[in-house]
Write a protein that holds these residues in place. Structure first.
Motif, PDB file in Angstrom:
ATOM      1  N   ALA A  53       1.325  -3.870  -7.915  1.00 37.87           N
ATOM      2  CA  ALA A  53       0.163  -3.189  -7.355  1.00 37.87           C
ATOM      3  C   ALA A  53       0.534  -1.792  -6.867  1.00 37.87           C
ATOM      4  CB  ALA A  53      -0.427  -4.021  -6.210  1.00 37.87           C
ATOM      5  N   GLU A  54       1.716  -1.665  -6.290  1.00 44.08           N
ATOM      6  CA  GLU A  54       2.170  -0.357  -5.808  1.00 44.08           C
ATOM      7  C   GLU A  54       2.480   0.584  -6.966  1.00 44.08           C
ATOM      8  OE1 GLU A  54       4.044  -2.395  -1.781  1.00 44.08           O
ATOM      9  OE2 GLU A  54       5.278  -2.047  -3.562  1.00 44.08           O
ATOM     10  N   VAL A  55       3.020   0.033  -8.060  1.00 41.45           N
ATOM     11  CA  VAL A  55       3.243   0.845  -9.252  1.00 41.45           C
ATOM     12  C   VAL A  55       1.912   1.342  -9.805  1.00 41.45           C
ATOM     13  CG1 VAL A  55       4.092   0.807 -11.630  1.00 41.45           C
ATOM     14  CG2 VAL A  55       5.402  -0.324  -9.828  1.00 41.45           C
ATOM     15  N   GLU A  56       0.915   0.460  -9.834  1.00 39.01           N
ATOM     16  CA  GLU A  56      -0.410   0.841 -10.337  1.00 39.01           C
ATOM     17  C   GLU A  56      -1.033   1.923  -9.458  1.00 39.01           C
ATOM     18  OE1 GLU A  56      -4.809  -1.099 -11.314  1.00 39.01           O
ATOM     19  OE2 GLU A  56      -3.156  -2.381 -10.619  1.00 39.01           O
ATOM     20  N   CYS A  57      -0.845   1.795  -8.163  1.00 40.20           N
ATOM     21  CA  CYS A  57      -1.391   2.791  -7.239  1.00 40.20           C
ATOM     22  C   CYS A  57      -0.769   4.160  -7.500  1.00 40.20           C
ATOM     23  CB  CYS A  57      -1.135   2.342  -5.812  1.00 40.20           C
ATOM     24  SG  CYS A  57      -1.792   3.454  -4.541  1.00 40.20           S
ATOM     25  N   LEU A  58       0.540   4.202  -7.676  1.00 41.23           N
ATOM     26  CA  LEU A  58       1.205   5.476  -7.981  1.00 41.23           C
ATOM     27  C   LEU A  58       0.671   6.071  -9.272  1.00 41.23           C
ATOM     28  CD1 LEU A  58       4.980   4.868  -7.111  1.00 41.23           C
ATOM     29  CD2 LEU A  58       3.423   6.474  -6.005  1.00 41.23           C
ATOM     30  N   GLY A  59       0.448   5.216 -10.261  1.00 45.36           N
ATOM     31  CA  GLY A  59      -0.009   5.693 -11.556  1.00 45.36           C
ATOM     32  C   GLY A  59      -1.396   6.292 -11.533  1.00 45.36           C
ATOM     33  N   ARG A  60      -2.195   5.952 -10.526  1.00 41.60           N
ATOM     34  CA  ARG A  60      -3.564   6.462 -10.452  1.00 41.60           C
ATOM     35  C   ARG A  60      -3.664   7.789  -9.701  1.00 41.60           C
ATOM     36  NH1 ARG A  60      -7.912   1.600  -9.517  1.00 41.60           N
ATOM     37  NH2 ARG A  60      -7.236   0.230 -11.226  1.00 41.60           N
ATOM     38  N   LEU A  61      -2.573   8.196  -9.071  1.00 37.08           N
ATOM     39  CA  LEU A  61      -2.608   9.421  -8.283  1.00 37.08           C
ATOM     40  C   LEU A  61      -1.964  10.582  -9.024  1.00 37.08           C
ATOM     41  CD1 LEU A  61      -1.666   8.032  -4.756  1.00 37.08           C
ATOM     42  CD2 LEU A  61      -3.906   8.872  -5.489  1.00 37.08           C
ATOM     43  N   SER A  62      -2.502  11.764  -8.809  1.00 38.35           N
ATOM     44  CA  SER A  62      -1.940  12.987  -9.393  1.00 38.35           C
ATOM     45  C   SER A  62      -0.870  13.546  -8.473  1.00 38.35           C
ATOM     46  CB  SER A  62      -3.045  14.023  -9.576  1.00 38.35           C
ATOM     47  OG  SER A  62      -2.491  15.305  -9.846  1.00 38.35           O
ATOM     48  N   PRO A  63       0.185  14.171  -9.041  1.00 43.86           N
ATOM     49  CA  PRO A  63       1.178  14.834  -8.198  1.00 43.86           C
ATOM     50  C   PRO A  63       0.719  16.224  -7.750  1.00 43.86           C
ATOM     51  CG  PRO A  63       1.825  15.020 -10.479  1.00 43.86           C
ATOM     52  CD  PRO A  63       0.584  14.177 -10.467  1.00 43.86           C
ATOM     53  N   ARG A  64      -0.424  16.696  -8.283  1.00 43.79           N
ATOM     54  CA  ARG A  64      -0.883  18.061  -7.982  1.00 43.79           C
ATOM     55  C   ARG A  64      -2.206  18.093  -7.215  1.00 43.79           C
ATOM     56  NH1 ARG A  64       1.400  17.927 -12.917  1.00 43.79           N
ATOM     57  NH2 ARG A  64      -0.560  17.273 -13.870  1.00 43.79           N
ATOM     58  N   GLU A  65      -3.158  17.241  -7.611  1.00 46.65           N
ATOM     59  CA  GLU A  65      -4.494  17.270  -7.029  1.00 46.65           C
ATOM     60  C   GLU A  65      -4.625  16.250  -5.902  1.00 46.65           C
ATOM     61  OE1 GLU A  65      -6.633  19.527  -7.929  1.00 46.65           O
ATOM     62  OE2 GLU A  65      -5.334  20.295  -9.532  1.00 46.65           O
TER      63      GLU A  65
END
Length: 417
Positions: A53-65
């Motif tokens: 679940a934590e991996v999925e959460c990271l994948g949904r976030l942008s490193p810029r926006e």
């Protein structure tokens, strides 16, 4: 509150094997394997264990926006842990190492390699001895046969012999070069220390393009003529010089005192070389630390930039060996170091200025307490040199005059080297 992912993160799928009694009783092999997820981020001090679940959460976030947590849906339950460990940042609170990394010009895989390969508090000598790998015989016994020392790409009859050069002074110098693991309890003179620093780390010439753009010429090559490697000294036994930490100024050829270490200098020296006690009592040790911004100014997010700075340190290491050998000293260079400990003592940020290797030099000991690798048998023990010591120290000034004369020969553009 809006959030975004950190600038650089790598996710490693890692399998964990264990024993399952139920599987064994059911007729299985008793082994169970579980998949885990490990996050590696160069701005964090260590790896972070994640669930899916934590991996999925990271994948949904942008490193810029920046984004509202609502876009994460069910994955938002993982957000508190990710914020706490620093893999996700809250708007207005972002800063520190992550901000420095974001603003730098690191190639991300190189930043990850640099941070992940650093040690803190490791005792490499004890670990090597415990594993039975402290001797050549132990290596062979525990690890089996090594790859061959020499590889052949043609049958002997097809080889083309090359003429061998007649032996000269430089050839003898190369033969005498060997890593010293037995230092004498004898101080270095300030003249010897000065000669070593001048030969290895000093700027022979400077070339100023503008007030804020200066290039240096040193005795070793450097990628782009940038010379990003700084020399920090652990001075333990030099006549006329207080023991302590120093920074070397390569243009002024001067030592700049650094704040004293919290621990004793002896403890810091031993910890710096990861418990390699055969190096720790060298009268002078040098931490070679790279100012990455100096290199990355030209080679921005370049996949070869980190390789260039490691080559720089390698060039300096060889120059240190040859300079020490020519002066009748023993020397060492090692990358088995607790970089994090010496960086902390020096107040360095490892992503801005990181220690890459530790070198040292001093008079050779007359008793071989620790085995050395010297197939040529050219290493001269200090016992044989005691009677020559005064003559050698007196000859240092002549050597320095020769060095000064060499520096005055010609004006060269270091940026074209």
């Amino acid at each position: 509150m809006r959030v975004r992912r950190c600038a650089v993160v790598y996710i490693e799928p890692r399998e964990h094997a264990g024993f399952d009694l139920g599987s064994l009783l059911a007729g299985g092999g008793g082994a169970v394997r579980r998949q885990g997820w490990i996050a590696h981020a160069p701005h964090l001090p260590g790896e972070v264990v994640l669930d899916i679940a934590e991996v999925e959460c990271l994948g949904r976030l942008s490193p810029r926006e920046w984004a509202e947590p609502g876009i994460l849906g069910a994955a938002s339950t993982a957000l508190p842990k990710l914020l706490e460990c620093g893999l996700v940042l809250a708007e207005g609170e972002a800063g520190g190492d992550e901000a420095n990394l974001r603003d730098s010009h690191w190639w991300p895989p190189a930043a990850m390699l640099h941070r992940a390969s650093r040690w803190r508090g490791c005792d490499a000598a004890a670990a090597t001895e415990a594993a039975g790998l402290a001797t050549a015989e132990g290596l062979r016994s525990n690890l089996g046969s090594p790859p061959p020392a020499v590889v052949a790409r043609a049958i002997p009859e097809d080889r083309v012999p090359l003429p061998r050069a007649a032996g000269a002074g430089f050839d003898e110098l190369l033969k005498r070069r060997a890593t010293c693991r037995n230092f004498a309890s004898r101080p270095l003179s300030a003249e010897v220390l000065g000669a070593m620093m001048q030969r290895v780390f000093s700027a022979q010439e400077t070339w100023q393009v503008e007030d804020d753009t200066v290039f240096l010429k040193k005795g070793s090559p450097s990628g782009g003529g940038l010379h990003p490697t700084e020399a920090y000294l652990i001075v333990q036994d030099v006549e006329g010089l207080a023991s302590g930490l120093y920074h070397y100024h390569p243009v002024q050829h001067a030592l700049e005192p650094m704040p004293a270490s919290v621990d004793s200098l002896e403890e810091l020296a031993l910890r710096t070389v990861a418990g390699q006690h055969w190096f720790a009592n060298a009268p002078a040790m040098v931490a070679m630390a790279t100012r990455f911004g100096r290199c990355f100014w030209k080679y921005r997010r370049h996949p070869k930039a980190y390789r260039a700075v490691t080559m720089d340190v390698g060039h300096l290491s060889q120059t240190l060996y040859l300079a020490a050998t020519d002066l009748g000293l023993g020397a060492f260079v090692t990358c088995a170091t607790n970089e994090a400990d010496i960086e902390q003592a020096l107040g360095l940020d490892p992503l801005e200025e990181g220690v890459m290797a530790i070198g040292g030099f001093g008079w050779r000991g007359h008793v071989m307490d620790n085995a050395r690798v010297d197939p040529a048998g050219q290493e001269t023990d200090d016992q044989d040199r005691v009677g020559e010591a005064k003559q050698e120290d007196a000859g240092i000034e002549d050597r320095r005059k020769n060095l000064r004369a060499t520096r005055q020969e010609g004006q060269r553009d270091p940026a074209r080297e």
